[in-house]
Design an enzyme around this catalytic site. Structure first.
Site, PDB file in Angstrom:
ATOM      1  N   PHE A  87     -10.035  -4.323  -1.723  1.00 42.35           N
ATOM      2  CA  PHE A  87     -10.794  -3.170  -2.276  1.00 42.35           C
ATOM      3  C   PHE A  87     -11.549  -4.074  -3.236  1.00 42.35           C
ATOM      4  O   PHE A  87     -12.788  -3.743  -3.585  1.00 42.35           O
ATOM      5  CB  PHE A  87      -9.770  -1.881  -3.270  1.00 42.35           C
ATOM      6  CG  PHE A  87      -8.822  -1.628  -2.636  1.00 42.35           C
ATOM      7  CD1 PHE A  87      -8.826  -1.296  -1.464  1.00 42.35           C
ATOM      8  CD2 PHE A  87      -7.818  -1.711  -3.513  1.00 42.35           C
ATOM      9  CE1 PHE A  87      -8.515  -0.076  -1.042  1.00 42.35           C
ATOM     10  CE2 PHE A  87      -6.378  -0.470  -2.259  1.00 42.35           C
ATOM     11  CZ  PHE A  87      -7.016   0.386  -1.659  1.00 42.35           C
TER      12      PHE A  87
ATOM     13  N   ARG B 192       1.154 -11.160  -1.647  1.00 42.73           N
ATOM     14  CA  ARG B 192       1.978 -10.454  -2.249  1.00 42.73           C
ATOM     15  C   ARG B 192       2.969 -10.889  -2.312  1.00 42.73           C
ATOM     16  O   ARG B 192       4.458 -11.150  -2.937  1.00 42.73           O
ATOM     17  CB  ARG B 192       1.978  -9.586  -1.480  1.00 42.73           C
ATOM     18  CG  ARG B 192       2.988  -8.291  -1.765  1.00 42.73           C
ATOM     19  CD  ARG B 192       3.022  -7.137  -0.836  1.00 42.73           C
ATOM     20  NE  ARG B 192       3.651  -6.493  -1.133  1.00 42.73           N
ATOM     21  CZ  ARG B 192       4.191  -4.833  -0.306  1.00 42.73           C
ATOM     22  NH1 ARG B 192       3.654  -5.434   1.008  1.00 42.73           N
ATOM     23  NH2 ARG B 192       5.559  -3.740  -0.607  1.00 42.73           N
TER      24      ARG B 192
ATOM     25  N   HIS C 243      -2.686  -9.817  -2.596  1.00 45.68           N
ATOM     26  CA  HIS C 243      -2.930  -8.203  -1.644  1.00 45.68           C
ATOM     27  C   HIS C 243      -3.064  -8.217  -0.461  1.00 45.68           C
ATOM     28  O   HIS C 243      -3.506  -7.671  -0.204  1.00 45.68           O
ATOM     29  CB  HIS C 243      -1.974  -7.401  -2.040  1.00 45.68           C
ATOM     30  CG  HIS C 243      -1.159  -6.710  -3.000  1.00 45.68           C
ATOM     31  ND1 HIS C 243      -1.374  -7.458  -4.164  1.00 45.68           N
ATOM     32  CD2 HIS C 243       0.073  -5.810  -2.603  1.00 45.68           C
ATOM     33  CE1 HIS C 243      -0.345  -7.172  -4.838  1.00 45.68           C
ATOM     34  NE2 HIS C 243       0.297  -6.092  -3.673  1.00 45.68           N
TER      35      HIS C 243
ATOM     36  N   GLU D 113     -13.486   0.682  -7.721  1.00 45.50           N
ATOM     37  CA  GLU D 113     -13.048  -0.802  -8.270  1.00 45.50           C
ATOM     38  C   GLU D 113     -14.654  -0.728  -8.182  1.00 45.50           C
ATOM     39  O   GLU D 113     -14.854  -1.978  -8.704  1.00 45.50           O
ATOM     40  CB  GLU D 113     -12.619  -1.375  -6.786  1.00 45.50           C
ATOM     41  CG  GLU D 113     -10.924  -0.925  -6.334  1.00 45.50           C
ATOM     42  CD  GLU D 113     -10.890   0.711  -6.021  1.00 45.50           C
ATOM     43  OE1 GLU D 113      -9.287   0.435  -6.005  1.00 45.50           O
ATOM     44  OE2 GLU D 113     -11.508   1.249  -5.661  1.00 45.50           O
TER      45      GLU D 113
ATOM     46  N   ARG E 262       0.510 -13.864  -6.959  1.00 42.62           N
ATOM     47  CA  ARG E 262      -0.135 -13.528  -7.918  1.00 42.62           C
ATOM     48  C   ARG E 262       0.706 -12.522  -9.122  1.00 42.62           C
ATOM     49  O   ARG E 262       0.431 -12.525 -10.201  1.00 42.62           O
ATOM     50  CB  ARG E 262       0.397 -11.687  -7.135  1.00 42.62           C
ATOM     51  CG  ARG E 262       1.837 -10.664  -6.889  1.00 42.62           C
ATOM     52  CD  ARG E 262       2.127  -9.084  -6.251  1.00 42.62           C
ATOM     53  NE  ARG E 262       3.168  -9.350  -5.423  1.00 42.62           N
ATOM     54  CZ  ARG E 262       3.426  -8.083  -6.249  1.00 42.62           C
ATOM     55  NH1 ARG E 262       3.150  -7.270  -6.541  1.00 42.62           N
ATOM     56  NH2 ARG E 262       4.752  -7.809  -5.256  1.00 42.62           N
TER      57      ARG E 262
ATOM     58  N   ASP F 169       2.013  -2.915   4.350  1.00 41.14           N
ATOM     59  CA  ASP F 169       1.400  -1.885   3.897  1.00 41.14           C
ATOM     60  C   ASP F 169       0.309  -1.334   5.228  1.00 41.14           C
ATOM     61  O   ASP F 169      -0.653  -0.310   5.291  1.00 41.14           O
ATOM     62  CB  ASP F 169       0.410  -2.147   2.584  1.00 41.14           C
ATOM     63  CG  ASP F 169       1.605  -1.553   0.942  1.00 41.14           C
ATOM     64  OD1 ASP F 169       1.800  -1.117   1.481  1.00 41.14           O
ATOM     65  OD2 ASP F 169       0.755  -2.394   0.443  1.00 41.14           O
TER      66      ASP F 169
END
Length: 312
Positions: free
Chosen positions: A83, A167, A109, A58, A10, A117
């Site tokens: 998303f 991530r 991610h 999104e 990322r 998460d």
């Protein structure tokens, strides 16, 4: 021995966007209130007039990206994979894929390595979802060098591209000076005659580690980096399968619909061979430190080594 350099892909995404932004004024970046996490915030600092925060919307962002593409811009829409591929699937399919617009989707991610998460954010279905959209290119780079090259290749490609980033900071295994990225072309990282290991994303480095362990047991594993899931390098997969007779796919993604399924589709038609798919086996993720989750879900080098050895 010097420590291996580790960078999250990322981070590579954000840095590559800045480099491209300096060279191409038509490049614009969209984000869904996650610029700090997706690392598009670095682009925003340099080019504030070419960065659009679409808020936590999104699906709307996909529509905005489509509109910008029809006006000659090259939009990179960015959010978490859950998303970008999941929540916005309908808009990506109908507003971007169907008219084959020049939109790039930077999905960060992805996979189990999202870590704490948890299951709601650990998207292990995105490669499968994006593969089903006609004309969509699907790329999953294995390190910093490859990720930056992939972003550049995506910009140069005319049409929709899905880019998958992680991530977790992972080892840099490619040499930037001589690395060459080509959409749809896999890379043989290690020659072997006993088994083919086709890996993608962070699993490429883990597969190389597994191959080292197998070599100590007298097993020569051919390791192939499949950075482009679609279009798949069928010629390379077929040639390697014909040489070794056994194929293992490794991915930080569900074994349903991802790299393993793509390889099986190819081989069942052109070169039937015994295949084992290593990935997330029809289950959701869970919350925990990324490194521990990778080990628990058996995507680490030692787990891959044990599975491949048992397989052959």
């Amino acid at each position: 021995m010097s420590e291996v350099k580790k960078i999250a892909t990322r981070e590579s995404y954000g840095n590559a966007l800045v480099e491209l932004g300096r060279a191409h004024e038509d490049l614009v970046v969209l984000d869904a209130d996650l610029a700090g996490a997706t690392k598009t915030g670095v682009f925003k600092k340099v080019f504030p007039d070419r960065h659009v925060d679409c808020g936590i919307a999104e699906s709307n962002m996909a529509g905005i990206a489509a509109g910008l593409a029809t006006c000659g811009k090259v939009p990179f829409m960015s959010s978490f994979a859950m998303f970008a591929a999941g929540r916005a699937f309908e808009q990506v399919r109908n507003s971007i894929g169907y008219p084959h617009l020049n939109v790039k989707i930077g999905a960060t991610h992805a996979g189990i390595s999202v870590g704490e998460d948890g299951a709601t954010h650990q998207c292990n279905e995105d490669l499968a979802l994006m593969r089903t959209i006609p004309g969509m290119v699907v790329i999953n780079p294995c390190d910093d060098v490859e990720a930056k090259a992939a972003v550049k290749a995506a910009y140069e490609y005319e049409g929709p591209v899905y880019l998958r980033f992680g991530r977790l900071a992972i080892p840099v295994i490619n040499n930037e000076e001589d690395y060459k990225f080509e959409i749809g072309k896999g890379i043989v990282l290690r020659e072997g005659a006993d088994v083919t290991i086709a890996a993608t994303g962070l699993c490429v480095n883990e597969s190389l580690g597994a191959a080292e362990m197998l070599a100590k047991d007298g097993i020569a594993a051919e390791v192939i980096n499949i950075h482009t899931i679609k279009p798949l390098d069928e010629e390379l997969i077929i040639a390697s399968a014909n040489k070794t007779g056994k194929v293992v796919t490794v991915e930080e993604h569900s074994v349903i619909g991802g790299l393993g399924s793509a390889v099986c589709d190819c081989l069942s038609e052109h070169a039937p061979a015994k295949v084992m798919k290593i990935g997330v086996y029809d289950r959701f993720g869970e919350s925990g430190p990324a490194a521990q989750l990778i080990k628990k879900y058996e995507l680490d080098a030692e787990s891959i080594y044990k599975k491949v050895k048992a397989f052959i």
